[in-house]
Design a protein around this motif. Structure first.
Motif, PDB file in Angstrom:
ATOM      1  N   TRP A 100       0.857  -1.198  -0.198  1.00  0.00           N
ATOM      2  CA  TRP A 100       0.259  -0.143  -0.214  1.00  0.00           C
ATOM      3  C   TRP A 100       0.655   1.262   0.010  1.00  0.00           C
ATOM      4  N   ALA A 145       0.816   5.924   0.607  1.00  0.00           N
ATOM      5  CA  ALA A 145      -0.103   7.419   1.332  1.00  0.00           C
ATOM      6  C   ALA A 145       0.596   7.958   1.218  1.00  0.00           C
ATOM      7  N   ASN A 199      -1.319   8.818   8.737  1.00  0.00           N
ATOM      8  CA  ASN A 199      -3.040   8.015   7.849  1.00  0.00           C
ATOM      9  C   ASN A 199      -3.961   8.449   6.649  1.00  0.00           C
ATOM     10  N   GLY A 200      -3.139   9.372   6.103  1.00  0.00           N
ATOM     11  CA  GLY A 200      -4.054   9.231   4.507  1.00  0.00           C
ATOM     12  C   GLY A 200      -4.217   8.442   4.101  1.00  0.00           C
ATOM     13  N   GLU A 201      -5.414   9.134   2.816  1.00  0.00           N
ATOM     14  CA  GLU A 201      -6.042   7.539   1.960  1.00  0.00           C
ATOM     15  C   GLU A 201      -4.325   7.012   1.123  1.00  0.00           C
ATOM     16  N   ARG A 202      -4.929   5.199   1.442  1.00  0.00           N
ATOM     17  CA  ARG A 202      -3.871   4.553   1.615  1.00  0.00           C
ATOM     18  C   ARG A 202      -4.828   3.570   0.021  1.00  0.00           C
ATOM     19  N   THR A 203      -3.559   3.226  -1.307  1.00  0.00           N
ATOM     20  CA  THR A 203      -3.701   2.407  -2.411  1.00  0.00           C
ATOM     21  C   THR A 203      -3.157   1.823  -2.086  1.00  0.00           C
ATOM     22  N   GLN A 204      -4.046   0.481  -2.639  1.00  0.00           N
ATOM     23  CA  GLN A 204      -3.167  -0.919  -2.159  1.00  0.00           C
ATOM     24  C   GLN A 204      -2.732  -0.498  -4.308  1.00  0.00           C
ATOM     25  N   LYS A 224      -1.420   5.533 -12.183  1.00  0.00           N
ATOM     26  CA  LYS A 224      -0.832   6.093 -10.853  1.00  0.00           C
ATOM     27  C   LYS A 224       0.316   6.482 -10.360  1.00  0.00           C
ATOM     28  N   SER A 270       6.527   9.195   0.494  1.00  0.00           N
ATOM     29  CA  SER A 270       5.473   8.867   1.469  1.00  0.00           C
ATOM     30  C   SER A 270       5.515   7.793   1.878  1.00  0.00           C
TER      31      SER A 270
END
Length: 147
Positions: A12, A14, A18-23, A75, A86
């Motif tokens: 993952w 982010a 605590n940000g939005e996590r992207t797999q 992305k 990040s």
């Protein structure tokens, strides 16, 4: 509990802890996150042989091969082109957790780069994400939360 297999280990990303996590999907393998610390060798007049002490750990880059979709490529390329650190998380399978939903998760900060892997006859198209780790590898049960 018996030892578990690596299937369903996930990667993952982010922008913040605590940000939005992207797999990052379709990960083929994840290299060792950290190697043993280097040995410092020393000797003295009153010793018959050399001795060793634990030294520091060398900085390492991690190269992770992935199968990819065009959307995922776009992305990851955007992330690589940004040249910013990040957060990266490696979450072990849920089946390995002693507390439901909180498997061991390793995390660290890193910048990344993206490049095509070799293209072979009949092979799957792959890219390599290279992570330039800028923090130590920490661990938590489940995704970490800042207090």
């Amino acid at each position: 509990m018996k030892p578990q297999v690596s299937t369903l280990t996930t990667l993952w990303n982010a922008p913040t802890l605590n940000g939005e996590r992207t797999q990052v999907a379709y990960v083929q393998s994840i290299p060792a996150l950290k190697q043993a610390k280097e040995a410092i060798t020393y000797n003295a007049l009153d010793l018959n042989e050399e001795q060793q002490a634990k030294g520091s750990r060398k900085a390492e880059t991690l190269t992770i091969p992935i199968l990819f979709t065009e959307n995922q490529h776009d992305k990851l390329k955007e992330l690589a082109d940004a040249n910013n650190d990040s957060y990266w998380f490696i979450k072990l399978p849920d089946a390995t957790a002693s507390e439901a939903g909180k498997p061991l998760t390793f995390y660290f900060t890193a910048d990344c780069d993206l490049g095509m892997d070799a293209i072979e006859i009949g092979g799957m198209l792959q890219e390599n994400i290279t992570l330039y780790r800028s923090s130590e590898v920490l661990e938590s049960k489940g995704f970490p939360v800042s207090e």
